[in-house]
Design a protein around this motif. Structure first.
Motif, short mmCIF file in Angstrom:
data_model
loop_
_atom_site.label_atom_id
_atom_site.label_comp_id
_atom_site.label_asym_id
_atom_site.label_seq_id
_atom_site.Cartn_x
_atom_site.Cartn_y
_atom_site.Cartn_z
N ASN A 94 24.51 53.01 -83.01
CA ASN A 94 24.43 51.57 -83.25
C ASN A 94 24.20 51.20 -84.71
O ASN A 94 23.97 50.03 -85.02
CB ASN A 94 23.31 50.96 -82.40
CG ASN A 94 23.72 50.81 -80.94
OD1 ASN A 94 24.89 50.62 -80.63
ND2 ASN A 94 22.76 50.92 -80.04
N LEU A 95 24.27 52.16 -85.62
CA LEU A 95 24.06 51.85 -87.03
C LEU A 95 25.07 50.80 -87.52
O LEU A 95 24.73 49.91 -88.30
CB LEU A 95 24.18 53.11 -87.89
CG LEU A 95 23.95 52.93 -89.39
CD1 LEU A 95 22.50 52.49 -89.66
CD2 LEU A 95 24.26 54.23 -90.14
N CYS A 96 26.29 50.88 -87.03
CA CYS A 96 27.35 49.95 -87.46
C CYS A 96 27.04 48.51 -87.07
O CYS A 96 27.55 47.57 -87.70
CB CYS A 96 28.70 50.37 -86.89
SG CYS A 96 28.76 50.37 -85.08
N ARG A 97 26.20 48.30 -86.05
CA ARG A 97 25.89 46.94 -85.60
C ARG A 97 25.07 46.16 -86.63
O ARG A 97 24.94 44.94 -86.54
CB ARG A 97 25.12 46.98 -84.28
CG ARG A 97 25.89 47.62 -83.14
CD ARG A 97 27.11 46.83 -82.77
NE ARG A 97 27.94 47.54 -81.81
CZ ARG A 97 29.14 47.13 -81.40
NH1 ARG A 97 29.64 46.01 -81.88
NH2 ARG A 97 29.83 47.82 -80.54
N LEU A 98 24.52 46.86 -87.60
CA LEU A 98 23.74 46.19 -88.65
C LEU A 98 24.63 45.69 -89.77
O LEU A 98 24.15 45.00 -90.67
CB LEU A 98 22.68 47.14 -89.22
CG LEU A 98 21.76 47.82 -88.22
CD1 LEU A 98 20.69 48.61 -88.96
CD2 LEU A 98 21.13 46.81 -87.28
N ILE A 128 32.83 27.80 -78.63
CA ILE A 128 33.03 28.78 -77.57
C ILE A 128 32.70 30.19 -78.06
O ILE A 128 32.13 31.01 -77.34
CB ILE A 128 34.49 28.73 -77.05
CG1 ILE A 128 34.73 27.41 -76.32
CG2 ILE A 128 34.79 29.90 -76.14
CD1 ILE A 128 36.18 27.17 -75.96
N CYS A 129 33.05 30.47 -79.32
CA CYS A 129 32.87 31.82 -79.87
C CYS A 129 31.42 32.12 -80.23
O CYS A 129 31.04 33.30 -80.32
CB CYS A 129 33.73 31.99 -81.13
SG CYS A 129 35.51 32.01 -80.84
N CYS A 136 27.31 40.20 -80.72
CA CYS A 136 28.35 41.06 -81.31
C CYS A 136 29.54 41.27 -80.37
O CYS A 136 30.20 42.31 -80.40
CB CYS A 136 27.78 42.40 -81.75
SG CYS A 136 26.78 42.28 -83.26
N ILE A 137 29.81 40.27 -79.53
CA ILE A 137 31.04 40.26 -78.74
C ILE A 137 32.02 39.38 -79.51
O ILE A 137 31.93 38.16 -79.49
CB ILE A 137 30.79 39.71 -77.33
CG1 ILE A 137 29.77 40.60 -76.61
CG2 ILE A 137 32.09 39.64 -76.53
CD1 ILE A 137 29.26 40.03 -75.30
N ILE A 138 32.92 40.01 -80.22
CA ILE A 138 33.69 39.30 -81.25
C ILE A 138 35.17 39.09 -80.87
O ILE A 138 35.92 38.52 -81.64
CB ILE A 138 33.60 40.06 -82.59
CG1 ILE A 138 33.79 41.58 -82.41
CG2 ILE A 138 32.23 39.82 -83.21
CD1 ILE A 138 35.18 42.03 -82.12
N GLU A 139 35.54 39.53 -79.68
CA GLU A 139 36.95 39.36 -79.29
C GLU A 139 37.40 37.90 -79.28
O GLU A 139 38.55 37.61 -79.67
CB GLU A 139 37.19 40.00 -77.91
CG GLU A 139 37.31 41.51 -77.93
CD GLU A 139 35.96 42.21 -77.95
OE1 GLU A 139 35.93 43.44 -77.91
OE2 GLU A 139 34.93 41.50 -77.99
N PRO A 189 21.33 41.63 -80.00
CA PRO A 189 21.54 40.94 -81.28
C PRO A 189 21.09 41.81 -82.45
O PRO A 189 20.02 42.43 -82.41
CB PRO A 189 20.67 39.68 -81.13
CG PRO A 189 20.68 39.41 -79.66
CD PRO A 189 20.66 40.77 -79.01
N SER A 190 21.91 41.84 -83.49
CA SER A 190 21.74 42.83 -84.57
C SER A 190 20.36 42.85 -85.22
O SER A 190 19.80 43.94 -85.44
CB SER A 190 22.83 42.61 -85.62
OG SER A 190 24.10 42.88 -85.08
N PRO A 191 19.75 41.70 -85.57
CA PRO A 191 18.41 41.77 -86.18
C PRO A 191 17.39 42.41 -85.25
O PRO A 191 16.52 43.17 -85.70
CB PRO A 191 18.08 40.31 -86.48
CG PRO A 191 19.38 39.60 -86.51
CD PRO A 191 20.24 40.31 -85.51
N ILE A 192 17.48 42.11 -83.96
CA ILE A 192 16.55 42.67 -82.98
C ILE A 192 16.80 44.17 -82.83
O ILE A 192 15.86 44.98 -82.79
CB ILE A 192 16.69 41.95 -81.63
CG1 ILE A 192 16.36 40.47 -81.78
CG2 ILE A 192 15.81 42.60 -80.56
CD1 ILE A 192 16.59 39.64 -80.53
#
Length: 239
Positions: A94-98, A128-129, A136-139, A189-192
């Motif tokens: 999960n490092l990339c999520r930061l 909506i997005c 981090c659901i970016i589709e 969520p990335s900060p958490i």
């Protein structure tokens, strides 16, 4: 039919294919936990995404084999009393999520709201997005705006993924961001996630907002060009 084949291989034959692949790849890729290989993976992932392919899943088919083992090793070391800064591995799943989505899709989402007066159709799309983007659901952004195959956003998208990926890896290696030893759900969520996965790392939360700011700066001129082209297209259609 596929289920029966897989069940036969795993249960009847007793072959654990992911484990076998891991045993083959780990000796070769055991030294891959470095800033150069990690940055290359982030670059390739972004390149695939911008072409409309799921870059995380494609590169992850290779990298997850050893990153999953590395976070398990970090956890074992931590439970044995090793300090977070001394854990053996920087690169964990999960490092990339930061860095990746917070430096690309989050700035794009902000600019969508900011441009909604000139381009009214962006506001409902951004609304909506927004909820999925928090996780981090970016589709919806990638395929709704779209970002994929978008000549205006291609360069900053790849650039932010690559630069912030390298930056985050470096900050983790020097101890500003805690090394992760808990494998939280990827949609946290990335900060958490950055804070909790390293057992309470303030730097893990702070780096998310630094990467977001970097993305805002990099995307700005490219987004303004995109906005100008879309306004001209809209005016041309109205005429």
């Amino acid at each position: 039919f596929i289920t029966l084949v897989c069940w036969g291989i795993r249960t009847l034959a007793g072959l654990n294919i992911p484990e076998l692949v891991g045993q083959m790849l780990l000796p070769v890729l055991g030294a891959a936990d470095n800033i150069f290989i990690y940055t290359l993976q982030q670059f390739l992932s972004a390149l695939l995404w911008i072409c409309g392919l799921h870059g995380d899943n494609i590169t992850g088919a290779v990298t997850n084999v050893f990153t999953n083992q590395w976070i398990a090793d970090n956890n074992t070391a931590f439970m044995a009393g090793t300090a977070v800064k001394d854990l053996p591995y920087v690169w964990t799943p999960n490092l990339c999520r930061l860095s990746q989505w917070v430096s690309s899709c989050w700035p794009i989402l902000v600019y969508m709201f900011m441009s909604s007066k000139k381009l009214p159709h962006l506001k409902p799309l951004a609304t909506i997005c927004l909820p999925p983007a928090v996780f981090c659901i970016i589709e919806p952004i990638m395929f709704g705006l779209p970002v994929v195959m978008n000549g205006f956003l291609l360069v900053p998208f790849i650039l932010t993924h690559t630069l912030t990926g390298a930056f985050t890896y470096w900050l983790t290696s020097i101890g500003f961001v805690g090394k992760m030893y808990m494998n939280l759900p990827w949609a946290t969520p990335s900060p958490i996630l950055g804070y909790l996965a390293a057992g309470g790392s303030i730097g893990g939360a702070v780096v998310v907002f630094i990467n977001f700011a970097i993305g805002m700066v990099i995307f700005y001129p490219f987004w303004k060009s995109y906005e100008k082209a879309e306004v001209a297209k809209m005016n041309g259609e109205a005429a």
